[in-house]
Design a protein around this motif. Structure first.
Motif, mmCIF file in Angstrom:
data_model
loop_
_atom_site.group_PDB
_atom_site.id
_atom_site.type_symbol
_atom_site.label_atom_id
_atom_site.label_comp_id
_atom_site.label_asym_id
_atom_site.label_seq_id
_atom_site.Cartn_x
_atom_site.Cartn_y
_atom_site.Cartn_z
ATOM 1 N N THR E 66 0.868 -1.179 0.000
ATOM 2 C CA THR E 66 0.000 0.000 0.000
ATOM 3 C C THR E 66 0.906 1.230 0.000
ATOM 4 O O THR E 66 2.097 1.139 0.314
ATOM 5 C CB THR E 66 -0.919 0.063 1.240
ATOM 6 O OG1 THR E 66 -0.135 0.426 2.384
ATOM 7 C CG2 THR E 66 -1.614 -1.264 1.501
ATOM 8 N N GLU E 67 0.288 2.378 -0.316
ATOM 9 C CA GLU E 67 1.102 3.593 -0.395
ATOM 10 C C GLU E 67 1.799 3.896 0.926
ATOM 11 O O GLU E 67 2.958 4.305 0.953
ATOM 12 C CB GLU E 67 0.211 4.777 -0.813
ATOM 13 C CG GLU E 67 -0.108 4.762 -2.294
ATOM 14 C CD GLU E 67 -0.885 6.007 -2.706
ATOM 15 O OE1 GLU E 67 -0.659 7.083 -2.116
ATOM 16 O OE2 GLU E 67 -1.740 5.884 -3.602
ATOM 17 N N VAL E 68 1.103 3.699 2.041
ATOM 18 C CA VAL E 68 1.694 4.091 3.330
ATOM 19 C C VAL E 68 2.669 3.080 3.902
ATOM 20 O O VAL E 68 3.456 3.404 4.798
ATOM 21 C CB VAL E 68 0.602 4.405 4.379
ATOM 22 C CG1 VAL E 68 -0.257 5.578 3.920
ATOM 23 C CG2 VAL E 68 -0.256 3.191 4.677
ATOM 24 N N THR E 69 2.622 1.841 3.410
ATOM 25 C CA THR E 69 3.433 0.801 4.058
ATOM 26 C C THR E 69 4.650 0.343 3.251
ATOM 27 O O THR E 69 5.436 -0.471 3.765
ATOM 28 C CB THR E 69 2.562 -0.437 4.384
ATOM 29 O OG1 THR E 69 1.927 -0.891 3.180
ATOM 30 C CG2 THR E 69 1.530 -0.133 5.434
ATOM 31 N N THR E 70 4.833 0.837 2.055
ATOM 32 C CA THR E 70 5.954 0.384 1.208
ATOM 33 C C THR E 70 7.290 0.441 1.934
ATOM 34 O O THR E 70 7.645 1.471 2.510
ATOM 35 C CB THR E 70 6.067 1.272 -0.048
ATOM 36 O OG1 THR E 70 4.782 1.390 -0.621
ATOM 37 C CG2 THR E 70 7.008 0.649 -1.070
ATOM 38 N N ASN E 71 8.017 -0.641 1.898
ATOM 39 C CA ASN E 71 9.371 -0.735 2.471
ATOM 40 C C ASN E 71 9.425 -0.522 3.980
ATOM 41 O O ASN E 71 10.487 -0.230 4.533
ATOM 42 C CB ASN E 71 10.319 0.286 1.799
ATOM 43 C CG ASN E 71 10.501 -0.005 0.321
ATOM 44 O OD1 ASN E 71 10.387 -1.148 -0.094
ATOM 45 N ND2 ASN E 71 10.766 1.016 -0.462
ATOM 46 N N ARG E 72 8.287 -0.661 4.621
ATOM 47 C CA ARG E 72 8.283 -0.511 6.085
ATOM 48 C C ARG E 72 8.220 -1.877 6.778
ATOM 49 O O ARG E 72 7.708 -2.833 6.192
ATOM 50 C CB ARG E 72 7.063 0.316 6.507
ATOM 51 C CG ARG E 72 7.373 1.818 6.533
ATOM 52 C CD ARG E 72 6.338 2.578 5.752
ATOM 53 N NE ARG E 72 6.602 4.019 5.771
ATOM 54 C CZ ARG E 72 7.042 4.695 4.708
ATOM 55 N NH1 ARG E 72 7.275 4.075 3.569
ATOM 56 N NH2 ARG E 72 7.242 5.990 4.771
ATOM 57 N N PRO E 73 8.705 -1.975 8.017
ATOM 58 C CA PRO E 73 8.638 -3.247 8.734
ATOM 59 C C PRO E 73 7.234 -3.501 9.252
ATOM 60 O O PRO E 73 7.004 -3.585 10.453
ATOM 61 C CB PRO E 73 9.647 -3.064 9.863
ATOM 62 C CG PRO E 73 9.660 -1.601 10.115
ATOM 63 C CD PRO E 73 9.400 -0.934 8.803
ATOM 64 N N CYS E 74 6.318 -3.628 8.340
ATOM 65 C CA CYS E 74 4.889 -3.773 8.636
ATOM 66 C C CYS E 74 4.409 -5.078 8.029
ATOM 67 O O CYS E 74 4.533 -5.270 6.816
ATOM 68 C CB CYS E 74 4.152 -2.587 7.996
ATOM 69 S SG CYS E 74 2.376 -2.868 7.805
#
Lengths: 95, 95, 95, 95, 95
Positions: E66-74
């Motif tokens: 998703t736009e907000v979660t890209t490349n995040r430790p989510c």
């Protein structure tokens, strides 16, 4: 990662070619007290683990982030041998 | 990876195009003693496994790291046929 | 992949934009005998599955390896409609 | 992510080289009431968590999306320390 | 994806930097009848979900699409708000 004990070995001569030469160990997860629990997993050994040793294994795509498992159809890898662990300051295991 | 036994086959004529030509086998995980356990999984066969054979299967993105499964919507692949395994030095299975 | 039955549909008008136009089906995994088992999963339909149909679904990153699901926040996809399966030579399901 | 409590530490001197220098903590998932539940997981600490602290950990490939875990065979990472959480407007935990 | 209900919120001020500004919601999976079941999960909200709302969440690497979660430790993201679902033609939930 999960704490686990090496309980055995698996031999396979017919396999995806990229798996050739990898050591396959049977591990069982441990609970916080060191008791074997749950189902056994077959993991590639990336650190020279031996029988009965306590190890950590990683699963999923992370299991392919070692030198020996890159790009291989491997979903579980032993990536550390455990020296010791403690819970609440109390030692639960020492090698 | 998990130890498993090939217990059956699945036929599908209508499927994502990239899955065409792949053999779909029904496998059941085995515990350390060789007893079938847990729910059946449908895995793509990458090594020419036959009925009743004992195999290893890998899941997740690692299931796409074989020649036949690359870039396919496949989350389980048979990537080895098991010759034997032992637990604590005692043979539990021999082909 | 898991054998599953399409048991219902899910409607969502407010969603991540990349999910627009995808059909969301409720599926329940089947055991080897064809009995519904375990918790329901919402899967994107990539093959035109209908109600009550028996299908295969793939999960994880593999669920993004179809034309309709690439790069979408989709972790389960129906990628095949099952014609039949057998266990130990005995037919368990035929469409 | 899962709510979890840091219950202990794990020491390993022999491990995949890329894991050198990472702190390994033993965590146990918490339910919505804050009760420890399920099996312990070994997670890399990316945020300086201490003993008994309540944290969030992420698993799978997402566990490699922190500065310290990129490209490492790490499938669980502590990526947040929890200040508080509430359920239905009622505070369940406050640091 | 899983059907789930937003049951609470989680606050964290000390976290991996890339997680800054993301809303963390506590969700509980629902069965086909709409009953809360299983353990709670902390998911990033990508669609503006509110308390008590019924949503879909995706896990694993798909949670980063998703736009907000890209490349995040989510590893879990709410990517849809559910309007309704039905099982076997019978409505089970309507917003």
């Amino acid at each position: 990662m999960l704490l686990a004990k090496v309980i055995g070995t698996v031999v396979s001569s017919r396999k995806e070619q990229s798996m050739t030469g990898l050591k396959l160990l049977l591990v069982r997860p441990l609970d916080a007290e060191g008791k074997e629990t749950g189902a056994p997993v077959v993991a590639v050994d990336a650190v020279g683990a031996g029988p009965h040793e306590v190890v950590l294994f990683a699963t999923g795509s992370s299991a392919r982030q070692t030198e020996v498992t890159t790009n291989r159809p491997c979903d579980a890898v032993i990536m550390a041998i455990v020296d010791s662990w403690e819970v609440g300051g109390e030692g639960k295991y020492k090698k």
